[in-house]
Design an enzyme around this catalytic site. Structure first.
Site, PDB file in Angstrom:
ATOM      1  N   CYS A 115      50.508  47.265  36.680  1.00  0.00           N
ATOM      2  CA  CYS A 115      50.927  46.491  35.518  1.00  0.00           C
ATOM      3  C   CYS A 115      50.206  46.993  34.264  1.00  0.00           C
ATOM      4  CB  CYS A 115      50.729  44.996  35.760  1.00  0.00           C
ATOM      5  SG  CYS A 115      51.641  43.966  34.578  1.00  0.00           S
ATOM      6  N   HIS A 209      53.419  43.948  40.753  1.00  0.00           N
ATOM      7  CA  HIS A 209      52.146  43.528  41.342  1.00  0.00           C
ATOM      8  C   HIS A 209      52.203  43.614  42.868  1.00  0.00           C
ATOM      9  CE1 HIS A 209      49.859  42.017  37.856  1.00  0.00           C
ATOM     10  NE2 HIS A 209      51.063  41.961  37.314  1.00  0.00           N
ATOM     11  N   GLU A 211      49.891  43.539  44.910  1.00  0.00           N
ATOM     12  CA  GLU A 211      48.909  42.642  45.543  1.00  0.00           C
ATOM     13  C   GLU A 211      49.485  41.255  45.800  1.00  0.00           C
ATOM     14  OE1 GLU A 211      48.489  41.472  41.247  1.00  0.00           O
ATOM     15  OE2 GLU A 211      48.958  43.310  42.357  1.00  0.00           O
TER      16      GLU A 211
END
Length: 238
Positions: A115, A209, A211
């Site tokens: 990002c 993202h 994660e």
């Protein structure tokens, strides 16, 4: 047992964070980042903002680097005036992470920008950013999802060759690409969703993202590249 690659992850630095009975300045990172690195087979090490001249010695101890998401990059770094919708600057973090990227590229350390980290990779190589787009961060504090389509023949397409639904939360995007960078995935509206630097150094940025999802492939590819560098112990600091 072979040692796992050591992957550094940049962090936030926040004033006056409250937890339990404490109200103190803190360096912090959403737990999804280190957990993702660990699940992908790496050892996670957090890299809080420091003096930019410490970036090269820090990177010299790593096998791989993740530049995490976070606040908007200050527009001065790409020669622009702030848009009214651009967030307040995080100057210490900008300086530190730009120095980390420069050091990783100079040393050939595998690098993943997530990002904000992707946007900083672009800026570090002379690119610019669109300071506001709609449709990629609909609800404050809530990740959305949308599909991204890989560009055939790229590093990213070799990792995830099919169109993939990804978690997203951003209101800025890549505009002019930095020197040597190529786009490697797009959203349906044409927004550049991944960039990479072809050549001997593994360098990839993704606008979403990972994660926040269960798909480990991008970070597993980083960890494999980091492990392939053959570092089984800490190298001497130059």
């Amino acid at each position: 047992m072979p040692s796992r690659p050591l992957i550094g992850i940049s962090t936030y630095a926040e004033p006056g964070v409250r937890w339990g009975v404490w109200h103190l300045d803190a360096v912090l990172l959403p737990a999804g980042y280190p957990r993702l690195v660990q699940r992908a087979g790496g050892l996670a090490a957090l890299l809080p903002p420091d003096a930019p001249e410490q970036a090269a010695p820090a990177v010299a101890r790593l096998d791989g680097l993740v530049v995490a998401g976070g606040p908007d990059v200050e527009p001065v770094h790409y020669g622009a005036e702030p848009d009214p919708r651009t967030g307040p600057p995080a100057r210490a973090r900008d300086a530190w992470e730009l120095a980390l990227i420069e050091a990783a590229l100079a040393r050939g350390i595998p690098l993943l920008g997530i990002c904000r980290g992707m946007q900083l990779l672009n800026v570090a190589l002379g690119g610019t950013l669109v300071q506001h787009i709609d449709g990629h961060a609909e609800v404050p504090g809530t990740f959305g999802r949308h599909p991204v389509k890989p560009v055939p023949g790229t590093l990213y397409a070799g990792i995830a060759p099919e169109q993939t639904s990804v978690p997203t939360y951003h209101h800025q995007a890549v505009d002019r690409l930095g020197t040597g960078l190529i786009p490697s995935a797009h959203a349906e509206d044409g927004t550049v969703e991944a960039i990479e630097l072809p050549g001997p150094t593994w360098a990839l940025g993704v606008q979403w993202h990972p994660e926040m999802a269960d798909d480990l492939r991008v970070v597993q590819a980083l960890v494999v590249a980091a492990g392939g560098r053959g570092q089984s112990c800490l190298p001497p600091v130059p």
